[in-house]
Design a protein around this motif. Structure first.
Motif, PDB file in Angstrom:
ATOM      1  N   ALA A  79       0.904  -1.142   0.033  1.00 25.00           N
ATOM      2  CA  ALA A  79      -0.133   0.156  -0.101  1.00 25.00           C
ATOM      3  C   ALA A  79       0.908   1.351   0.004  1.00 25.00           C
ATOM      4  CB  ALA A  79      -0.755   0.092   1.182  1.00 25.00           C
ATOM      5  N   PHE A  80       1.739   1.273   0.839  1.00 24.51           N
ATOM      6  CA  PHE A  80       2.622   2.380   0.906  1.00 24.51           C
ATOM      7  C   PHE A  80       3.556   2.720  -0.342  1.00 24.51           C
ATOM      8  CE2 PHE A  80       6.816   4.621   1.781  1.00 24.51           C
ATOM      9  CZ  PHE A  80       6.447   5.793   2.604  1.00 24.51           C
ATOM     10  N   VAL A  81       4.174   1.541  -1.123  1.00 24.72           N
ATOM     11  CA  VAL A  81       4.938   1.618  -2.224  1.00 24.72           C
ATOM     12  C   VAL A  81       4.026   2.233  -3.376  1.00 24.72           C
ATOM     13  CG1 VAL A  81       6.216   0.283  -3.919  1.00 24.72           C
ATOM     14  CG2 VAL A  81       6.533   0.100  -1.475  1.00 24.72           C
ATOM     15  N   THR A  82       2.826   1.271  -3.480  1.00 22.22           N
ATOM     16  CA  THR A  82       2.032   1.836  -4.776  1.00 22.22           C
ATOM     17  C   THR A  82       1.463   3.387  -4.572  1.00 22.22           C
ATOM     18  OG1 THR A  82       0.106   0.888  -3.691  1.00 22.22           O
ATOM     19  CG2 THR A  82       1.378  -0.407  -5.046  1.00 22.22           C
ATOM     20  N   GLN A  83       1.390   3.721  -3.239  1.00 22.88           N
ATOM     21  CA  GLN A  83       0.653   4.931  -3.371  1.00 22.88           C
ATOM     22  C   GLN A  83       1.927   6.146  -3.227  1.00 22.88           C
ATOM     23  OE1 GLN A  83      -2.460   6.295  -2.956  1.00 22.88           O
ATOM     24  NE2 GLN A  83      -3.053   4.230  -3.709  1.00 22.88           N
ATOM     25  N   THR A  84       3.067   5.688  -2.961  1.00 24.30           N
ATOM     26  CA  THR A  84       4.350   6.547  -3.457  1.00 24.30           C
ATOM     27  C   THR A  84       4.404   6.876  -4.733  1.00 24.30           C
ATOM     28  OG1 THR A  84       5.469   5.782  -1.311  1.00 24.30           O
ATOM     29  CG2 THR A  84       6.812   6.729  -2.976  1.00 24.30           C
ATOM     30  N   ALA A  85       4.127   5.773  -5.461  1.00 24.68           N
ATOM     31  CA  ALA A  85       4.193   6.172  -7.186  1.00 24.68           C
ATOM     32  C   ALA A  85       2.975   6.651  -7.699  1.00 24.68           C
ATOM     33  CB  ALA A  85       4.231   4.560  -7.957  1.00 24.68           C
ATOM     34  N   PHE A  86       1.945   6.662  -6.918  1.00 26.06           N
ATOM     35  CA  PHE A  86       0.772   7.433  -7.294  1.00 26.06           C
ATOM     36  C   PHE A  86       0.975   8.815  -7.003  1.00 26.06           C
ATOM     37  CE2 PHE A  86      -3.101   9.802  -5.888  1.00 26.06           C
ATOM     38  CZ  PHE A  86      -4.014   9.410  -6.977  1.00 26.06           C
ATOM     39  N   VAL A  87       1.824   9.309  -5.794  1.00 23.30           N
ATOM     40  CA  VAL A  87       2.202  10.685  -5.421  1.00 23.30           C
ATOM     41  C   VAL A  87       2.952  11.351  -6.683  1.00 23.30           C
ATOM     42  CG1 VAL A  87       3.397  12.114  -4.185  1.00 23.30           C
ATOM     43  CG2 VAL A  87       2.246  10.531  -3.274  1.00 23.30           C
ATOM     44  N   PHE A  88       3.812  10.658  -7.257  1.00 24.26           N
ATOM     45  CA  PHE A  88       4.360  10.969  -8.162  1.00 24.26           C
ATOM     46  C   PHE A  88       3.748  11.310  -9.722  1.00 24.26           C
ATOM     47  CE2 PHE A  88       7.819  10.126  -5.508  1.00 24.26           C
ATOM     48  CZ  PHE A  88       8.885  11.082  -5.689  1.00 24.26           C
TER      49      PHE A  88
END
Length: 413
Positions: free
Chosen positions: A112-121
């Protein structure tokens, strides 16, 4: 003839962009439903469920400033395509690990954290891409079309996903996200119009200067600053609700996390409200202006979450959640559209990502963490939601005592 061809190309590319965003939102909605259910099935813990919600929102707070500055410097199209493919790869690890019988709650939280980090960018690039693609004169219409189409997804998909969760493991459903990520990447790659005017980056100093410039604009524009801060309190309440929704349904309403179709109805309520909000907001802002809309929508949002909190029957909670969804979506869209309208093109990614970082990236994980901690301490998910209500109440008070919003509302009136 040339203008006609250019307009045709622009419309075609906007159609690809819209379809790509619909696929991305579809995948995100599937994740929003399945990840909390998956962790609750694995652990039976409101704390772990809240941890997933916090992990999904925290990256905006951590990486928002950097993402906005980079998106104003790099090729946004290539950036969005690469991030879509990266998200697809990471999400695919959940069903694969589940098939191997080795899936754990910490694994889900990390994903969840990694995918949402990608979503931020991705989101930072997206904020600047849309105004560049359609032009500021078409931005309101384009954003309304985008929001209207994606809210249809948010209306239909949560219910369908909730039904599928009763039949199929939530881990297996995350394979859908991998496919939507690939599809979105292919559509974005097919766009021929420019999504950016990339500028060379000669060193970290320029990146820091870009971040400061975005912060100065956000803080220096009084209406944007106030709407952003008030929006953060609204996000705390919505983060609290997302964090406790599954335990609330189970422990308060008697809706089991597996095999009960009423859970699908609960997940659909916000989407119903957002559909209504997307239809009425353009008329509201035209008549009252952004400041007055904010002043009137925030107390209604507070009323909606209070009605959810005190509801004892699932039908009454659904009705209250729809009402809250209308008022809440008006608050969100109103703030975003005003920010994009007044922001210069070269600052779009930085300013909008920074605003979202404060309003959502700070508020959502704070609300999730607060709700999770209070729910575990009190042994009741309603206590966690009540904590979010208290924070939203402070935001409503802040808005109504703010001379900035009241003066802006008076000027439009």
């Amino acid at each position: 003839m040339g203008d006609t061809d250019d307009r045709s190309t622009s419309d075609r590319d906007f159609g690809r962009y819209l379809n790509a965003r619909v696929l991305s939102v579809l995948g995100a909605v599937v994740s929003a439903v399945t990840l909390p259910v998956l962790v609750y099935q694995l652990t039976g813990s409101a704390g772990w469920t809240a941890a997933v919600t916090a992990a999904e929102a925290l990256p905006y707070l951590v990486f928002g400033l950097l993402a906005g500055a980079l998106a104003d410097r790099l090729d946004r199209q290539r950036m969005m395509v690469a991030l879509d493919l990266a998200v697809a790869a990471v999400l695919a690890t959940v069903p694969l690990t589940w098939l191997a019988g080795a899936l754990t709650a910490p694994h889900v939280v990390v994903v969840a954290f990694v995918t949402q980090t990608a979503f931020v960018f991705f989101d930072a690039a997206n904020f600047g891409a849309l105004p560049t693609l359609v032009g500021k004169e078409r931005l309101t219409v384009a954003y309304a079309a985008l929001y209207g189409r994606t809210t249809v997804v948010e209306l239909v998909v949560p219910g369908l996903t909730g039904l599928l969760v009763a039949i199929v493991s939530p881990a297996a459903l995350l394979a859908v996200n991998a496919l939507t990520g690939v599809g979105s990447a292919l559509l974005l790659r097919a766009i021929t119009s420019s999504l950016a005017n990339p500028r060379p980056m000669r060193g970290a100093g320029e990146l820091v200067a870009d971040v400061r410039e975005g912060l100065r604009f956000l803080w220096g524009e009084p209406v944007i600053r106030t709407l952003t801060l008030v929006g953060a309190t609204h996000s705390v309440a919505s983060g609290a609700w997302v964090a406790v929704l599954v335990p609330f349904a189970d422990e308060v309403l008697g809706i089991a996390p597996r095999g009960d179709v009423r859970l699908a109805a609960l997940f659909s309520c916000w989407g119903v409200g957002a559909i209504i909000a997307s239809r009425v907001l353009p008329r509201l802002t035209q008549r009252w202006g952004n400041a007055r809309v904010a002043l009137r929508a925030l107390p209604l949002s507070l009323l909606g979450v209070v009605l959810v909190l005190v509801g004892e029957h699932w039908l009454l909670v659904c009705a209250a959640a729809v009402f809250w969804g209308v008022a809440g979506a008006v608050v969100v869209i109103n703030g975003i559209s005003y920010r994009q309208q007044v922001c210069p093109e070269e600052l779009q990614s930085r300013v909008n990502t920074t605003g979202r970082m404060v309003a959502w990236g700070l508020g959502q994980p704070l609300g999730a963490a607060l709700a999770g901690a209070v729910s575990v301490w009190a042994g009741d998910p309603r206590a966690g939601l009540a904590a979010g209500v208290v924070v939203l109440f402070s935001g409503v008070v802040m808005a109504w005592v703010s001379p900035v919003l009241r003066e802006a509302a008076g000027r439009h009136g």
